[in-house]
Write an enzyme that holds these catalytic residues in place. Structure first.
Site, PDB file in Angstrom:
ATOM      1  CE  LYS A  90      -3.887  -2.330   2.094  1.00 42.66           C
ATOM      2  NZ  LYS A  90      -4.550  -2.796   3.304  1.00 42.66           N
ATOM      3  CD  GLN A  94      -3.618  -4.525   6.443  1.00 39.37           C
ATOM      4  OE1 GLN A  94      -3.378  -3.584   5.688  1.00 39.37           O
ATOM      5  NE2 GLN A  94      -4.382  -5.541   6.079  1.00 39.37           N
ATOM      6  CG  ASP A 147     -10.267  -0.235   4.981  1.00 39.72           C
ATOM      7  OD1 ASP A 147      -9.956  -0.513   3.812  1.00 39.72           O
ATOM      8  OD2 ASP A 147      -9.719  -0.716   5.989  1.00 39.72           O
TER       9      ASP A 147
END
Ligand code: NAD
Length: 295
Positions: A54, A98, A121
């Site tokens: 990422k 995460q 997200d």
């Protein structure tokens, strides 16, 4: 008949290029560089790879990448404090913690604490609710990527019957909602669905998001259907001690019947990071009060 393979890698690369162009426009016209903060708690090997990838993709798109690594014994309060600090940092436009987080931390508490404006997200209940209400929202990355693949393959999805297998908050529910927004007729199937094979055979678009290796058989596929395989499952490889990745769909059997199909790897997977970057640009525009850039 042999299905056309949907090249997620190429479609994601093209999307990342458009994102990089949008970022340079924001820099030139508004002196704004979108920033994505990624927080990793603990040493999980797979998570470390995801976070590194990422970071690389964020920088390649010309954005600022911030990484925060916290020890595995970090308390929930310490993590939430870090999230609040990032909520208040004007150089940060997207925040991603995460998952999975260590067991002393509630995943939902983390989701609830991230500012909905920076929730790249798309998991905050406010964004989930806005998606259901048809309001502008930051939408979850893998579902968004899956629908982009279907649209790039089939064009207008209006009136198509989509069957989604799986009803998680992360994939199944948002992908169904996004397909509904594209005017599909959507059926949601899950672990309690009766005669799943017959339900799947009705699908013009079949999205599999289950997490069971090669569960969807060739004769579950309607001839000519578009198959989007979200599953990522590690199974024993041909050589002793080696593993390989497979999806939730029996690829060889399904591709003899489907019209289009995503491979695993190289299908939905690469779209996830690209959509994360896209969400970060969208969040940066909204936070700065600018018109959104269509990417
Ligand atoms: P999950 O475990 O949260 O949800 C699985 C869903 O499948 C559940 O809703 C359940 O009802 C359904 N299910 C379970 N057994 C079933 C059965 N026998 N028949 C029908 N439905 C059944 O998983 P998730 O987070 O939604 O992820 C699903 C898959 O997608 C996993 O393989 C995961 O690794 C993969 N995934 C991929 C990406 C990506 O970037 N490509 C991102 C997220 C998840």
């Amino acid at each position: 008949m042999s299905a056309e393979i949907i090249d997620g890698k190429a479609i994601a690369a093209a999307l990342r290029q458009r994102i990089a162009k949008a970022v340079s426009q924001l820099q030139e016209n508004h002196n704004l560089t979108p920033g994505l903060a990624v927080v990793l708690v603990g040493e999980d090997a797979a998570s470390q790879v995801y976070v590194r990838n990422k970071g690389i993709a964020t920088k390649e798109a010309g954005m600022v990448s911030l990484e925060f690594r916290l020890p595995a014994d970090t308390s929930q309060e310490a993590l939430l404090e870090k999230v609040r600090e990032l909520n208040n940092d004007p150089s940060v436009h997207g925040i991603l913690v995460q998952f999975p987080v260590p067991e002393q931390i509630s995943q939902q508490a983390v989701i609830d604490t991230i500012s909905p404006d920076k929730d790249v997200d798309g998991l905050h209940p406010q964004n989930a609710g806005r998606l259901v209400s048809g309001l502008p929202a930051l939408t979850p990355c893998t579902p968004t990527g899956s629908v982009i693949l279907a649209k790039q393959t089939l064009g207008d999805l209006t009136g198509k019957h989509a069957v989604v297998i799986g009803r998680s908050n992360l994939v199944g529910k948002p992908v169904a909602q996004l397909l509904l927004n594209e005017n599909c007729t959507v059926t949601m199937a899950h672990s309690r669905t009766k005669d799943l094979a017959a339900v799947c055979r009705q699908a013009d678009i079949l999205v599999a998001a289950v997490g069971i290796a090669e569960m969807v058989q060739g004769d579950w596929i309607k001839p000519g259907a578009c198959v989007i395989d979200v599953g990522i499952n590690r199974v024993a490889g041909a050589e002793a001690g080696k593993t390989r990745l497979v999806g939730d769909v029996d690829f060889a059997a399904a591709s003899a019947i489907a019209g289009h199909i995503t491979p695993v790897p190289g299908g939905v997977g690469p779209m996830t990071i690209a959509c994360l970057l896209r969400n970060t640009v969208t969040a940066a525009c909204r936070l700065a009060g600018l018109d959104e850039i269509e990417i």
